[in-house]
Design a protein around this motif. Structure first.
Motif, mmCIF file in Angstrom:
data_model
loop_
_atom_site.group_PDB
_atom_site.id
_atom_site.type_symbol
_atom_site.label_atom_id
_atom_site.label_comp_id
_atom_site.label_asym_id
_atom_site.label_seq_id
_atom_site.Cartn_x
_atom_site.Cartn_y
_atom_site.Cartn_z
ATOM 1 N N GLY A 1 0.636 9.291 10.201
ATOM 2 C CA GLY A 1 1.041 10.455 9.409
ATOM 3 C C GLY A 1 0.138 10.700 8.203
ATOM 4 N N ASP A 2 0.205 11.910 7.666
ATOM 5 C CA ASP A 2 -0.673 12.329 6.556
ATOM 6 C C ASP A 2 -0.617 11.413 5.337
ATOM 7 N N LEU A 3 0.572 10.859 5.072
ATOM 8 C CA LEU A 3 0.735 10.005 3.885
ATOM 9 C C LEU A 3 1.029 8.554 4.259
ATOM 10 N N GLU A 4 0.842 8.228 5.535
ATOM 11 C CA GLU A 4 1.073 6.856 5.997
ATOM 12 C C GLU A 4 -0.246 6.100 6.115
ATOM 13 N N PHE A 5 -0.131 4.774 6.002
ATOM 14 C CA PHE A 5 -1.290 3.892 6.154
ATOM 15 C C PHE A 5 -1.023 2.927 7.304
ATOM 16 N N THR B 1 0.885 -1.166 0.000
ATOM 17 C CA THR B 1 0.000 0.000 0.000
ATOM 18 C C THR B 1 0.920 1.211 0.000
ATOM 19 N N GLN B 2 0.989 1.894 -1.137
ATOM 20 C CA GLN B 2 1.934 3.004 -1.289
ATOM 21 C C GLN B 2 1.331 4.126 -2.130
ATOM 22 N N ILE B 3 1.786 5.338 -1.858
ATOM 23 C CA ILE B 3 1.519 6.456 -2.768
ATOM 24 C C ILE B 3 2.849 6.749 -3.441
ATOM 25 N N VAL B 4 2.870 6.611 -4.747
ATOM 26 C CA VAL B 4 4.112 6.760 -5.507
ATOM 27 C C VAL B 4 4.030 7.971 -6.432
ATOM 28 N N LYS B 5 5.068 8.790 -6.403
ATOM 29 C CA LYS B 5 5.176 9.901 -7.358
ATOM 30 C C LYS B 5 5.959 9.387 -8.559
ATOM 31 N N VAL B 6 5.346 9.424 -9.729
ATOM 32 C CA VAL B 6 5.959 8.879 -10.942
ATOM 33 C C VAL B 6 6.379 10.033 -11.846
ATOM 34 N N THR B 7 7.689 10.239 -11.987
ATOM 35 C CA THR B 7 8.225 11.352 -12.775
ATOM 36 C C THR B 7 8.563 10.922 -14.199
ATOM 37 N N ASP B 8 8.882 9.653 -14.352
ATOM 38 C CA ASP B 8 9.191 9.072 -15.665
ATOM 39 C C ASP B 8 8.941 7.574 -15.555
ATOM 40 N N TYR B 9 9.032 6.849 -16.662
ATOM 41 C CA TYR B 9 8.729 5.422 -16.650
ATOM 42 C C TYR B 9 9.439 4.680 -15.514
ATOM 43 N N PHE B 10 10.703 4.983 -15.305
ATOM 44 C CA PHE B 10 11.458 4.251 -14.278
ATOM 45 C C PHE B 10 12.037 5.185 -13.213
ATOM 46 N N ASN B 11 11.373 6.328 -13.043
ATOM 47 C CA ASN B 11 11.766 7.268 -11.990
ATOM 48 C C ASN B 11 10.584 7.424 -11.037
ATOM 49 N N MET B 12 10.598 6.636 -9.969
ATOM 50 C CA MET B 12 9.471 6.582 -9.038
ATOM 51 C C MET B 12 9.954 6.803 -7.607
ATOM 52 N N GLU B 13 9.140 7.531 -6.847
ATOM 53 C CA GLU B 13 9.486 7.838 -5.458
ATOM 54 C C GLU B 13 8.289 7.558 -4.555
ATOM 55 N N VAL B 14 8.502 6.805 -3.493
ATOM 56 C CA VAL B 14 7.423 6.509 -2.538
ATOM 57 C C VAL B 14 7.252 7.714 -1.611
ATOM 58 N N LEU B 15 6.054 8.304 -1.624
ATOM 59 C CA LEU B 15 5.760 9.453 -0.765
ATOM 60 C C LEU B 15 5.202 8.998 0.581
ATOM 61 N N GLY B 16 4.530 7.872 0.578
ATOM 62 C CA GLY B 16 3.951 7.342 1.810
ATOM 63 C C GLY B 16 3.572 5.892 1.609
ATOM 64 N N GLU B 17 3.613 5.115 2.705
ATOM 65 C CA GLU B 17 3.257 3.706 2.591
ATOM 66 C C GLU B 17 2.739 3.183 3.922
ATOM 67 N N THR B 18 2.311 1.934 3.930
ATOM 68 C CA THR B 18 1.784 1.342 5.162
ATOM 69 C C THR B 18 2.918 1.086 6.160
ATOM 70 N N ILE B 19 2.608 1.313 7.437
ATOM 71 C CA ILE B 19 3.618 1.056 8.469
ATOM 72 C C ILE B 19 3.458 -0.355 9.038
ATOM 73 N N ASP B 20 2.400 -1.064 8.606
ATOM 74 C CA ASP B 20 2.226 -2.451 9.051
ATOM 75 C C ASP B 20 1.670 -3.327 7.923
ATOM 76 N N ASP B 21 0.363 -3.506 7.875
ATOM 77 C CA ASP B 21 -0.228 -4.430 6.896
ATOM 78 C C ASP B 21 -0.658 -3.711 5.619
#
Length: 342
Positions: A209-213, A146-166
């Motif tokens: 957190g705001d971008l955490e799950f 479970t992630q929010i990913v910022k995609v800048t290009d096909y293979f340029n991806m950055e995780v902005l927030g994700e789950t801290i458990d499940d």
């Protein structure tokens, strides 16, 4: 100038589905998936059984994919395979097969990040589907992520927030298990929720957190809620199944929508996509579509066949890597843990 003979064979074996796909210049010609029914009896995927089933399925699945695409294996220009993340035993079957086939055909080998592939499924050539422009946000939701990913290009991806458990998919499946529904229970919760009242029962949202799950507390809350009510009324689940499912789904989807709203606000990016197995959920698809008129977002929802684990998404990632001459050699190994940014 595009070479009109670029046929890429994609192979996916990260968990319990064996899949092979042929793509031609970005257009899917075949996408064959062999499901493993054996895990239903255990209420979840058994890694050892999964890898054995992949060994049985991989040859016929690849043969069928080539046959459906109406090409010979000698027409294949490169072989793309899932390197990770996933179950190590399952990944090893696909990795070994891909390496052997590439060696025998004397064609390049392309290693694909499974999580990147889920996102890149949006770039499969299809007149009915619009492609997101860069940069965009992608909510990747599955049984393991479970992630929010910022995609800048096909293979340029950055995780902005994700789950801290499940992961969210696990939350759906575990909730279904608590209700006594068969595995995989997530799709059944979605099905029964259609006939229920989403506000019949209230479940507490986690404070993170705001971008955490976080979903472990929610699962525990659902378990205690069911135990308490079943104690008072042994027929509680049976009498309220549709409302319980609708209320669980409503809570989970609200959590997802709140977080993606926060991400849009923080980044200023209002192009929003979803990817992964849970993106097949009817409520998240409906709510995301609604966000276009409610908040002025541009939203991108994948076709159902490209939401769950499938080789079509591996093939498109492979095609995009082929265009960049991004190949690996025979020493490449499977990786059980693999970040989306790698």
């Amino acid at each position: 100038m595009i070479d009109n003979s670029i046929y890429i064979l994609g192979i996916e074996s990260s968990c319990d589905d064996t899949s092979a796909s042929v793509i031609h210049n970005g257009k899917i010609l075949s996408n064959v998936i062999a499901n493993q029914e054996i895990h239903a009896a255990y209420g979840g995927v058994v890694p050892e059984l999964a890898s054995r089933a992949h060994q049985q399925n991989i040859v016929p699945v690849v043969q069928q994919a080539l046959h459906k695409a109406n090409i010979d294996k000698k027409d294949v220009k490169a072989i793309a395979f899932t390197r990770g993340p996933g179950l190590m035993g399952s990944l090893l079957v696909g990795t070994s097969f891909a390496k052997s086939l590439a060696l025998s055909l004397n064609v390049p080998l392309i290693a694909v990040n499974h999580m990147q592939a889920h996102i890149l499924a949006h770039f499969i050539e299809d007149d009915a589907q619009k492609k997101p422009p860069f940069p965009f946000l992608c909510l990747t939701i599955s049984g393991g992520h479970t992630q929010i990913v910022k995609v800048t290009d096909y293979f340029n991806m950055e995780v902005l927030g994700e789950t801290i458990d499940d992961a969210v998919g696990e939350a759906f499946d575990k909730s279904a298990k608590i209700l006594g529904l068969p595995y995989p229970g997530g799709p059944l919760i979605d099905k029964y929720a259609q006939q229920g009242n989403p506000k019949a029962f209230r479940f507490t949202k986690p404070k993170v957190g705001d971008l955490e799950f976080s979903f472990s507390g929610l699962k525990t809350g659902i378990l205690y809620f069911i135990q308490k009510n079943v104690k008072e009324n042994p027929n509680f689940i049976e009498e309220n199944l549709y409302d319980i499912c609708a209320s669980i789904q409503y809570t989970i989807i609200n959590i997802l929508m709140d977080k993606i709203k926060n991400a849009v606000k923080e980044t200023g990016i209002n192009h929003v996509a979803i990817a992964g197995g849970v993106s097949a959920n009817s409520e998240i698809r409906k709510r995301l579509k609604q966000a276009e008129s409610d908040w002025g977002w541009s939203t991108y929802i994948p076709k159902f066949e490209f939401t769950t684990d499938n080789a079509g998404m591996i093939a498109i990632a492979g095609y995009l890597k082929y265009l960049q001459n991004d190949f690996v050699d025979e020493t490449v190994g499977a990786k059980a843990r693999f970040k989306v940014s790698e």
